[in-house]
Design a protein around this motif. Structure first.
Motif: not given
Ligand code: GLN
Length: 326
Positions: A310-323
């Motif tokens: 939840l408190f990732e520096a970027s938005n949570p799941g931002s590494r999932l979205l491109p996938l």
């Protein structure tokens, strides 16, 4: 992870890698206080996730049936909130984390209600008020709701149900304590019977991923588009899953993984990445707090790889979205 592969190969590879890396971990013990659970082979390990677009990804024994046990608790809580409203539900059960074991015989000091709906006392309180409101049809309604969340018709595991009935004295004691406190009105046996049944519903890791995805989708199953829970019920449910879902392991979980989740002594675990996906896991050996050990580690690995906290520096799941975009 590299960006060059399409989503439909990267996510399966990630889950398969976690499965391979963690499946040999020997620690933990299969629950045996409910005798029918003790027969579950400890090496079974299933992982699944379902995205908010309905994409299902799985690895290992993701279709092996087991009983949902305490992973049922957030879903009956959400049903009760939808049916009875927050005030009625909050009168019966609080939203405070509890430092004791999941089956402790304690109520909130001075409040005559259990601490939260994720421990046995709280879930039995919820079962009691559902039984008050729905009468003898209560279990049918619970099963229909869980089935809608999973996107397929679920069934009761009769052997586990009988085993819980035969050995559930502590849960009976809790039900009597709660009825004496005026939390619900039906006889204690009826409340605890609904609780034993809800715990004995058979699911797979894929089902838990779908049920989690339904919570992630603010109550709508992403594959069937069935509207199972209301927005406010989902918000309250995810809140108590985040703070209380892993029992006395909850604080550690929030730091390490940082998404709402619920575990069960059958080896199941559901985790919810708000708006993005549901995660379902199955691994019978439990740690000291009663949480499935390999499933916790697999969630931690997923959260790290995909940036789910939840408190990732970027938005949570931002590494999932491109996938997901492919
Ligand atoms: N049916 C189990 C019990 O009441 C559920 C507990 C759990 O999964 N933590 O003990």
């Amino acid at each position: 992870m590299t960006d060059s592969q399409p989503a439909d190969s990267q996510l399966p590879r990630l889950l398969a890698g976690l499965h391979e890396r963690l499946r040999k971990i020997p620690d933990g013990a299969v629950a045996s206080y409910i005798p029918a659970l003790a027969a579950m082979p400890p090496d079974l390990f299933g992982l699944a996730l379902q995205t908010s677009q309905g994409l299902l990804v799985e690895a290992g024994e993701s279709r092996h049936p087991f009983t949902i046990q305490s992973v049922s608790k957030p879903f009956t809580y959400a049903l009760a909130l939808d049916l009875l409203g927050r005030d009625r539900v909050r009168a019966a059960v609080g939203v405070q984390p509890m430092a004791e074991a999941f089956n402790a015989l304690v109520l909130e000091p001075g409040r005559n209600r259990p601490f939260n709906p994720m421990v046995n006392a709280g879930a039995i309180a919820v079962a009691g008020i559902l039984r008050d409101a729905l009468g003898a049809n209560a279990f049918d309604r619970v099963l229909a709701t869980f089935s809608a969340a999973a996107g397929r018709a679920l069934t009761l595991d009769q052997a586990v149900y009988r085993s819980e009935v035969e050995t559930g004295e502590r849960n009976r004691a809790l039900a009597h304590l709660l009825r004496a406190a005026g939390v619900f009105h039906v006889p204690a046996e009826q409340a605890v019977d609904l609780y034993f049944r809800q715990c004995s519903i058979q699911v797979t890791a894929c089902d838990l991923a779908a049920m989690g995805a339904t919570l992630a989708g603010v109550g709508t199953n992403p594959a069937t588009r069935s509207e199972v829970f209301g927005v406010e019920a989902v918000r309250d449910t995810l809140s108590v899953m985040l703070t209380c879902g892993l029992y006395d392991g909850a604080g550690d979980w929030v730091c390490r993984v940082g998404v709402p989740a619920k575990s069960g002594v059958g080896g199941g675990l559901v985790a919810v990445v708000n708006r993005l996906m549901g995660i379902g896991m199955f691994s019978p050996p439990l740690d000291q707090a009663g949480n499935p050990l390999r499933a916790l580690l697999a969630c931690e690995g997923l959260a790290e790889e995909l940036g789910l906290h939840l408190f990732e520096a970027s938005n949570p799941g931002s590494r999932l979205l491109p996938l997901l975009a492919g």
